[in-house]
Structure formats: C-alpha cells, structure tokens
Design a protein around this motif. Structure first.
Motif, mmCIF file in Angstrom:
data_model
loop_
_atom_site.group_PDB
_atom_site.id
_atom_site.type_symbol
_atom_site.label_atom_id
_atom_site.label_comp_id
_atom_site.label_asym_id
_atom_site.label_seq_id
_atom_site.Cartn_x
_atom_site.Cartn_y
_atom_site.Cartn_z
ATOM 1 N N LYS A 145 -12.826 4.821 4.497
ATOM 2 C CA LYS A 145 -11.625 5.616 4.204
ATOM 3 C C LYS A 145 -10.427 4.678 4.107
ATOM 4 C CE LYS A 145 -12.234 10.395 5.275
ATOM 5 N NZ LYS A 145 -13.605 10.530 5.792
ATOM 6 N N THR A 146 -10.013 4.372 2.862
ATOM 7 C CA THR A 146 -8.966 3.361 2.683
ATOM 8 C C THR A 146 -7.561 3.967 2.702
ATOM 9 O OG1 THR A 146 -9.029 3.553 0.292
ATOM 10 C CG2 THR A 146 -10.532 1.972 1.292
ATOM 11 N N ARG A 147 -7.484 5.276 2.759
ATOM 12 C CA ARG A 147 -6.207 6.004 2.838
ATOM 13 C C ARG A 147 -5.212 5.564 1.756
ATOM 14 N NH1 ARG A 147 -4.024 5.140 8.191
ATOM 15 N NH2 ARG A 147 -2.861 7.072 8.054
ATOM 16 N N PHE A 148 -4.011 5.156 2.159
ATOM 17 C CA PHE A 148 -2.945 4.936 1.164
ATOM 18 C C PHE A 148 -2.856 3.492 0.690
ATOM 19 C CE2 PHE A 148 -1.401 4.614 5.456
ATOM 20 C CZ PHE A 148 -0.787 3.378 5.461
ATOM 21 N N THR A 149 -3.854 2.656 1.039
ATOM 22 C CA THR A 149 -3.727 1.235 0.731
ATOM 23 C C THR A 149 -3.550 0.953 -0.763
ATOM 24 O OG1 THR A 149 -5.206 0.826 2.572
ATOM 25 C CG2 THR A 149 -4.743 -1.020 1.127
ATOM 26 N N LEU A 150 -4.433 1.532 -1.588
ATOM 27 C CA LEU A 150 -4.377 1.232 -3.016
ATOM 28 C C LEU A 150 -3.066 1.689 -3.654
ATOM 29 C CD1 LEU A 150 -6.111 -0.302 -4.971
ATOM 30 C CD2 LEU A 150 -7.129 1.847 -5.696
ATOM 31 N N PRO A 151 -2.622 2.957 -3.409
ATOM 32 C CA PRO A 151 -1.319 3.332 -3.986
ATOM 33 C C PRO A 151 -0.184 2.402 -3.543
ATOM 34 C CG PRO A 151 -2.339 5.200 -2.860
ATOM 35 C CD PRO A 151 -3.307 4.095 -2.801
ATOM 36 N N SER B 129 -6.734 1.811 9.708
ATOM 37 C CA SER B 129 -5.524 2.102 10.474
ATOM 38 C C SER B 129 -4.299 1.704 9.664
ATOM 39 C CB SER B 129 -5.543 1.315 11.779
ATOM 40 O OG SER B 129 -5.506 -0.059 11.505
ATOM 41 N N ASN B 130 -3.132 2.172 10.108
ATOM 42 C CA ASN B 130 -1.898 1.819 9.391
ATOM 43 C C ASN B 130 -1.720 0.313 9.297
ATOM 44 O OD1 ASN B 130 -1.228 4.439 8.942
ATOM 45 N ND2 ASN B 130 0.221 4.591 10.643
ATOM 46 N N GLU B 131 -2.045 -0.388 10.388
ATOM 47 C CA GLU B 131 -1.845 -1.840 10.384
ATOM 48 C C GLU B 131 -2.796 -2.533 9.421
ATOM 49 O OE1 GLU B 131 -0.841 -3.844 14.316
ATOM 50 O OE2 GLU B 131 -1.386 -1.816 14.927
ATOM 51 N N LEU B 132 -4.037 -2.056 9.336
ATOM 52 C CA LEU B 132 -4.999 -2.652 8.404
ATOM 53 C C LEU B 132 -4.529 -2.449 6.965
ATOM 54 C CD1 LEU B 132 -7.581 -4.060 7.761
ATOM 55 C CD2 LEU B 132 -8.847 -1.961 8.159
ATOM 56 N N CYS B 133 -4.021 -1.248 6.688
ATOM 57 C CA CYS B 133 -3.491 -0.988 5.347
ATOM 58 C C CYS B 133 -2.345 -1.946 5.048
ATOM 59 C CB CYS B 133 -2.997 0.449 5.228
ATOM 60 S SG CYS B 133 -4.309 1.665 5.351
ATOM 61 N N ARG B 134 -1.474 -2.154 6.043
ATOM 62 C CA ARG B 134 -0.335 -3.064 5.819
ATOM 63 C C ARG B 134 -0.816 -4.490 5.580
ATOM 64 N NH1 ARG B 134 2.718 0.250 9.544
ATOM 65 N NH2 ARG B 134 2.251 -1.019 11.367
ATOM 66 N N LYS B 185 4.638 2.047 5.020
ATOM 67 C CA LYS B 185 5.162 2.634 6.259
ATOM 68 C C LYS B 185 5.418 4.132 6.078
ATOM 69 C CE LYS B 185 8.441 1.674 9.922
ATOM 70 N NZ LYS B 185 7.721 0.979 10.960
ATOM 71 N N VAL B 186 6.063 4.469 4.941
ATOM 72 C CA VAL B 186 6.362 5.872 4.660
ATOM 73 C C VAL B 186 5.062 6.668 4.494
ATOM 74 C CG1 VAL B 186 7.415 7.462 3.009
ATOM 75 C CG2 VAL B 186 8.582 5.335 3.615
ATOM 76 N N LEU B 187 4.137 6.121 3.679
ATOM 77 C CA LEU B 187 2.872 6.820 3.422
ATOM 78 C C LEU B 187 2.059 6.958 4.713
ATOM 79 C CD1 LEU B 187 1.713 5.364 -0.015
ATOM 80 C CD2 LEU B 187 2.557 7.651 0.466
ATOM 81 N N GLY B 188 2.149 5.950 5.577
ATOM 82 C CA GLY B 188 1.397 5.975 6.827
ATOM 83 C C GLY B 188 1.778 7.156 7.711
ATOM 84 N N LYS B 189 3.030 7.607 7.580
ATOM 85 C CA LYS B 189 3.509 8.728 8.397
ATOM 86 C C LYS B 189 2.990 10.053 7.888
ATOM 87 C CE LYS B 189 7.328 6.890 10.873
ATOM 88 N NZ LYS B 189 8.268 5.958 10.258
ATOM 89 N N ILE B 190 2.818 10.168 6.546
ATOM 90 C CA ILE B 190 2.462 11.478 5.989
ATOM 91 C C ILE B 190 0.986 11.592 5.610
ATOM 92 C CG2 ILE B 190 4.780 12.059 5.177
ATOM 93 C CD1 ILE B 190 4.037 10.983 2.444
#
Lengths: 173, 192
Positions: A145-151, B129-134, B185-190
């Motif tokens: 589940k990569t969530r918002f990473t790509l956008p 997680s948010n940090e991994l995405c960042r 950061k913004v997307l991570g919240k919603i």
C-alpha cells in the motif's frame, strides 16, 4: 553566482585532493579507482543509450515529437513550459536513459545555450526517474500500500519542470 | 519489463505515424543516425563520468558524507522524527541524503533502501508510513550539488560554460523537493 559556478569545480578538485593528503590518504589512487568504476558503469550503459537514441530518433524523424509538442502546447503555455520539451517531460519519470537521450537531442537541435537547451539541462539536473525509484524502494521494503507517494512524487517532478522553465529564463537574460 | 513496453511503444508510434503522414521514408536513416548518436553520447560522457566517479571516491574516503550528515541533522529530525529514537535509521537516512547530494548514486541507493526497510519494519502491515512516503518523495526529487552528467552533455555540445546552469539547477531542485515534501505532508493528513 556566475563566479561560484565557474570556480566550484577546480576548487573542489583541489580541496578534496589536499584534504585527502592531509588525512594520509592517497587521492590519486582513489581517483583512479573511482574512475575505473565510473567507466565500468558507462560500459554497461552503452547499449541502453544506443537503443534509446534509436527510438528517440525515430520519434523525431517521423514527426511524432513535433506533433506531441503541438498537441500539448496549450497546456504547456499555461504553465510557461516550452512546448519543445513535451517528450522530455513525458518520459523523464519513466526512464533515465531515455530522458538523457531525448534531452541530448533537444540540446543539439535547439542549441545548448538557447533557452530551450538550458531549460532541458535544468530539467534533467533537478528531477529523477520517479517510477523507477518508487518501484525499487517499495519493492525492497515489501510495501504493497503505497498511499500518496506517487502523486506527491509526480507533483515534485511537475514543480521541477515548472521551476526549470522559470529559472532557465530568469537567470540567463 | 516496463521499459520494453515503452521502447516498443515508441517504435510502434513512430512507424504508424510515419505511415500515416508519409514521412516514414526517413525512418531507416533516423535509425542508423540514432545508433551512431548513442555511441557519440557514450564517448562524450566517458571523460566526465570517469572524473566524477573518481572525485566521488575521494569525497567518500575523506568522510565528507559524515560531515555533511552532521550539518544536516536539524533538517533530518524535522522531516523524519523517528530518527530521534532510532540512531541506526538516522545513519542510513543521512547517508542516503548526503550521497545523493554529492552525486554518489552507487552509495545513495543501498543506503536509501536500508532506511526504507528500517522504516517499514516499524509497523507490522505492508502499508507505507508517512515517513517512508517522504523518504521516497525526497529520493525522486534529485537534490544534487553537481549534476555532472548534464554538464558533460552540455560541454560535449559546445556550451560556452557547461556549469553555468548550476544555480538554476539548485533553485529548481530545492523547490521541487520542498514542495514535494509539503505536498506529502498535506496528503499524509488526509489520506488513509
């Protein structure tokens, strides 16, 4: 700024070598070691560059590149991105060597010191192969589940293309 | 595999568009020229790549990466709060960012992947997680002190001053990374 960028490279060469000598390291030997690794990397890259430039050249001589530029020019004009860079913008997030091939062609066609040529160079220097990076990192970490990473990453690329177009115009007139 | 689709797609589009517009006769000439240009590009890159890989090796050996890491600590703590309690993670992260900055791609990727694995192990499920995405957003927005490859291409094409694009590249990549992180950061919240 101009002074910094023209002296940065020679100063860096001197400073790193002198620093290494001060640390009782052998900078010349390290340069040779690293240089050998760099050339080995290039050797593995040569077939990719050849194949990609063939495909890019086909796109140009058949007229697809120009057609794509015209097609996307209304969108590009809104953001102030030169329409000549359309193919580069599309391919940059997908393949690094294809982007390098497209970029080289563009710089050769429009002039390396022209606004388009500089925009291309700044775009190449300030963005990454997003899809590749995302898949390598998530693959290695076992994340599904990569969530918002790509956008978010594609948004960062878009900002890079936009600011590249702005800075290439602002810094060189 | 993705690249195979992209390449075949590029060839297919060129062929069909060329057939449609009648410009297809130029294709075979374009193919041979492209092949030749590939070798020319490789040769024009060789010198610079050799030099910068060498300089990279020296920078690695004298501990420039570690020094940069110390300077970067405050920023690192802000973007990746887990670093405060996980010193191994901090090492990987700062290694990844500094190696990227110095253009040491070979060192940056393994370090970044180690950091990603460590971040992923902080939770049980396979959700980022948010940090991994960042971390990944940061790695897709290249922050590089010296874009050596581009400068090499520029100099091979006869640019008056191949490195004059540096300030523009710095501003552009900082904006891209900064706004990318803000977006994350913004997307991570919603986003759940």
């Amino acid at each position: 700024m101009g002074l910094i960028s023209s002296y940065l490279v020679p100063i860096l060469l001197f400073a790193t070598a002198a620093w290494a000598l001060g640390k009782k390291e052998d900078p010349y030997d390290l340069l040779l070691q690293g240089g050998r690794e760099g050339l080995q990397l290039l050797w593995t890259l040569v077939p990719t560059l050849v194949m990609m430039l063939i495909a890019v050249s086909m796109l140009r001589v058949s007229g697809v590149t120009a057609w794509l530029g015209e097609l996307l020019s209304p969108v590009f004009r809104v953001f102030g991105i030169p329409k000549e860079t359309a193919l580069l913008v599309l391919i940059r997030p997908i393949s690094g060597s294809a982007a390098l091939s497209v970029g080289t062609e563009l710089m050769a066609t429009y002039g390396v010191d022209s606004t388009v040529g500089r925009t291309v160079a700044v775009m190449l220097g300030s963005t990454e192969t997003t899809f590749y990076t995302v898949s390598v990192y998530f693959g290695a970490a076992g994340i599904s589940k990569t969530r918002f990473t790509l956008p978010a990453a594609l948004f960062a690329d878009f900002v890079g293309f936009l600011t590249a177009s702005i800075t290439a115009r602002l810094f060189f007139t | 595999m993705v690249i195979s689709w992209v390449w075949t797609g590029m060839v297919a589009i060129s062929l069909f568009y060329g057939l449609l517009t009648g410009q297809g006769g130029n294709l075979s000439g374009g193919i041979s020229r492209g092949a030749q240009e590939g070798i020319t590009l490789a040769i024009s890159l060789a010198g610079s790549l050799c030099l910068w890989s060498g300089v990279g090796k020296v920078m690695e050996k004298i501990g420039l990466t570690a020094l940069l890491g110390r300077l970067l600590k405050p920023v690192l703590y802000k973007v990746f709060p887990s670093c405060k309690t996980d010193s191994i993670l901090q090492g990987y992260l700062s290694g990844n960012i500094c190696a990227n900055f110095l253009g040491l791609g070979n060192a940056a990727t393994p370090m970044g992947i180690a950091a990603a694995k460590r971040l992923a192990s902080h939770r049980k499920d396979s959700v980022a997680s948010n940090e991994l995405c960042r971390l990944i957003v940061l790695n897709t927005a290249s922050i590089q002190c010296i874009p050596a490859t581009v400068a090499a291409v520029r100099s091979s094409l006869g640019a008056a001053s191949p490195f004059d694009i540096l300030p523009a590249v710095w501003v552009s990549s900082l904006c891209s990374a900064g706004l990318g992180l803000l977006c994350a950061k913004v997307l991570g919240k919603i986003w759940d």
